[in-house]
Design an enzyme around this catalytic site. Structure first.
Site, PDB file in Angstrom:
ATOM      1  N   ASP A  55     -32.016 -19.055  25.603  1.00  0.00           N
ATOM      2  CA  ASP A  55     -33.289 -18.421  25.253  1.00  0.00           C
ATOM      3  C   ASP A  55     -34.409 -19.123  26.013  1.00  0.00           C
ATOM      4  O   ASP A  55     -34.545 -20.346  25.942  1.00  0.00           O
ATOM      5  CB  ASP A  55     -33.547 -18.518  23.749  1.00  0.00           C
ATOM      6  CG  ASP A  55     -32.640 -17.600  22.946  1.00  0.00           C
ATOM      7  OD1 ASP A  55     -32.169 -16.598  23.512  1.00  0.00           O
ATOM      8  OD2 ASP A  55     -32.405 -17.886  21.760  1.00  0.00           O
ATOM      9  N   ASN A  81     -35.284  -0.154  33.620  1.00  0.00           N
ATOM     10  CA  ASN A  81     -35.133   0.510  32.335  1.00  0.00           C
ATOM     11  C   ASN A  81     -33.768   1.204  32.281  1.00  0.00           C
ATOM     12  O   ASN A  81     -33.033   1.230  33.276  1.00  0.00           O
ATOM     13  CB  ASN A  81     -36.276   1.519  32.140  1.00  0.00           C
ATOM     14  CG  ASN A  81     -36.494   1.898  30.687  1.00  0.00           C
ATOM     15  OD1 ASN A  81     -35.765   1.459  29.790  1.00  0.00           O
ATOM     16  ND2 ASN A  81     -37.491   2.735  30.441  1.00  0.00           N
ATOM     17  N   GLU A 141     -21.370  -0.851  28.577  1.00  0.00           N
ATOM     18  CA  GLU A 141     -22.261  -0.852  27.418  1.00  0.00           C
ATOM     19  C   GLU A 141     -21.536  -0.318  26.184  1.00  0.00           C
ATOM     20  O   GLU A 141     -21.794  -0.754  25.067  1.00  0.00           O
ATOM     21  CB  GLU A 141     -23.501   0.014  27.678  1.00  0.00           C
ATOM     22  CG  GLU A 141     -24.432  -0.532  28.725  1.00  0.00           C
ATOM     23  CD  GLU A 141     -23.974  -0.220  30.136  1.00  0.00           C
ATOM     24  OE1 GLU A 141     -24.386  -0.951  31.064  1.00  0.00           O
ATOM     25  OE2 GLU A 141     -23.201   0.748  30.317  1.00  0.00           O
ATOM     26  N   GLU A 166     -17.309  -0.922  33.243  1.00  0.00           N
ATOM     27  CA  GLU A 166     -17.811   0.435  32.974  1.00  0.00           C
ATOM     28  C   GLU A 166     -16.727   1.465  33.274  1.00  0.00           C
ATOM     29  O   GLU A 166     -16.518   2.411  32.508  1.00  0.00           O
ATOM     30  CB  GLU A 166     -19.037   0.692  33.858  1.00  0.00           C
ATOM     31  CG  GLU A 166     -19.706   2.027  33.637  1.00  0.00           C
ATOM     32  CD  GLU A 166     -20.651   1.995  32.457  1.00  0.00           C
ATOM     33  OE1 GLU A 166     -20.358   2.694  31.477  1.00  0.00           O
ATOM     34  OE2 GLU A 166     -21.659   1.282  32.496  1.00  0.00           O
ATOM     35  N   CYS A 200     -30.354   0.382  24.029  1.00  0.00           N
ATOM     36  CA  CYS A 200     -31.060  -0.308  25.114  1.00  0.00           C
ATOM     37  C   CYS A 200     -30.625  -1.766  25.223  1.00  0.00           C
ATOM     38  O   CYS A 200     -30.497  -2.307  26.319  1.00  0.00           O
ATOM     39  CB  CYS A 200     -32.565  -0.229  24.907  1.00  0.00           C
ATOM     40  SG  CYS A 200     -33.119  -0.882  23.311  1.00  0.00           S
ATOM     41  N   ASP A 215     -44.485  -6.775  18.378  1.00  0.00           N
ATOM     42  CA  ASP A 215     -43.681  -5.645  17.896  1.00  0.00           C
ATOM     43  C   ASP A 215     -42.811  -5.124  19.029  1.00  0.00           C
ATOM     44  O   ASP A 215     -43.179  -4.181  19.732  1.00  0.00           O
ATOM     45  CB  ASP A 215     -44.593  -4.524  17.371  1.00  0.00           C
ATOM     46  CG  ASP A 215     -45.440  -5.005  16.207  1.00  0.00           C
ATOM     47  OD1 ASP A 215     -44.954  -5.879  15.463  1.00  0.00           O
ATOM     48  OD2 ASP A 215     -46.573  -4.520  16.059  1.00  0.00           O
ATOM     49  N   HIS A 233     -37.738  -2.459  22.457  1.00  0.00           N
ATOM     50  CA  HIS A 233     -36.940  -1.935  23.565  1.00  0.00           C
ATOM     51  C   HIS A 233     -36.424  -3.072  24.441  1.00  0.00           C
ATOM     52  O   HIS A 233     -37.202  -3.931  24.863  1.00  0.00           O
ATOM     53  CB  HIS A 233     -37.805  -0.964  24.385  1.00  0.00           C
ATOM     54  CG  HIS A 233     -37.055  -0.173  25.404  1.00  0.00           C
ATOM     55  ND1 HIS A 233     -35.859   0.465  25.131  1.00  0.00           N
ATOM     56  CD2 HIS A 233     -37.322   0.104  26.706  1.00  0.00           C
ATOM     57  CE1 HIS A 233     -35.443   1.094  26.224  1.00  0.00           C
ATOM     58  NE2 HIS A 233     -36.311   0.881  27.191  1.00  0.00           N
ATOM     59  N   ASP A 250     -42.571  -4.104  23.885  1.00  0.00           N
ATOM     60  CA  ASP A 250     -43.138  -3.002  23.119  1.00  0.00           C
ATOM     61  C   ASP A 250     -43.223  -1.808  24.063  1.00  0.00           C
ATOM     62  O   ASP A 250     -44.079  -1.769  24.945  1.00  0.00           O
ATOM     63  CB  ASP A 250     -44.529  -3.392  22.602  1.00  0.00           C
ATOM     64  CG  ASP A 250     -45.266  -2.227  21.955  1.00  0.00           C
ATOM     65  OD1 ASP A 250     -44.631  -1.180  21.712  1.00  0.00           O
ATOM     66  OD2 ASP A 250     -46.474  -2.367  21.693  1.00  0.00           O
TER      67      ASP A 250
END
EC number: 3.4.22.15
Length: 217
Positions: free
Chosen positions: A114, A184, A50, A86, A25, A160, A163, A137
């Protein structure tokens, strides 16, 4: 800062991809952010590899299909001097050996930024920079089976994070139902055509602003 932004409508975002049975991911989040910044710079939207990141960024601390961080990916692209397209280096959903070819490089970056761990700062970045890499999370069945509406789960953690995804915009429904538009990497069949609206300005719900960053180009 505008009340709503959607970079998918401005040509910044490639079609939804599918990471398959590989914990990559982080690579999809990183390519998504860089695809947007390259489009902003060149006016051309090119899908980035990727698999190149999965295979090649171990020296920067990533672990291929066993996980990684978007900032490590941006660091690899900087140190490597490029990232293949790609098309030239297609996705295999498994760990293979590095096959980077500089002649097929379609993007590079000079480092990364950041974002401060606040939703206001993330909102400003999304509005002014473009799509932003974030970690969330996503470890709840409510997320895995999400279909529509604004995603909110009281059990979602802001610490936590498991992903990596891409914030491509934000908006609101009615008076106070604000949301982040999130791309996603579970294919277009998941969620709402591969996207999820995540609750915004609800105490950093699911940690969306905890580890947000983007590459500089």
């Amino acid at each position: 800062v505008p009340k709503s932004v959607d970079w998918t409508k401005k040509g910044y975002v490639t079609p939804v991809k599918n990471q398959g049975q590989c914990g990559s991911c982080w690579a999809f989040s990183a390519t998504g952010a860089l695809e947007g910044q390259m489009f902003r710079k060149t006016g051309k939207l090119v899908s980035l590899s990727e698999q190149n990141l999965v295979d090649s960024s171990r020296p920067q601390g990533n672990q291929g299909c066993n996980g990684g961080l978007m900032d490590n990916a941006f660091q690899y692209i900087k140190e490597n001097g490029g990232l293949d397209s790609e098309e030239s280096y297609p996705y295999e959903a498994t760990d293979t050996s590095c096959n980077y070819k500089p002649e097929y490089s379609a993007a590079k970056d000079t480092g990364f930024v950041d974002i401060p761990q606040r939703e206001k700062a993330l909102m400003k970045a999304v509005a002014t920079v473009g799509p932003i890499s974030v970690a969330i999370d996503a470890g709840h069945s409510s997320f895995q089976f999400y279909k529509s509406g604004i995603y909110y789960d009281p059990d979602c953690s802001s610490k936590d994070l498991d992903h990596g995804v891409l914030v491509v915009g934000y908006g609101f429904e009615g008076t106070n139902n604000k949301f982040w538009i999130v791309k996603n990497s579970w294919g277009p069949e998941w969620g709402n055509k591969g996207y999820v609206k995540m609750a915004k300005d609800q105490n950093n719900h699911c940690g969306i602003a905890t580890a947000a960053s983007y590459p500089t180009v």
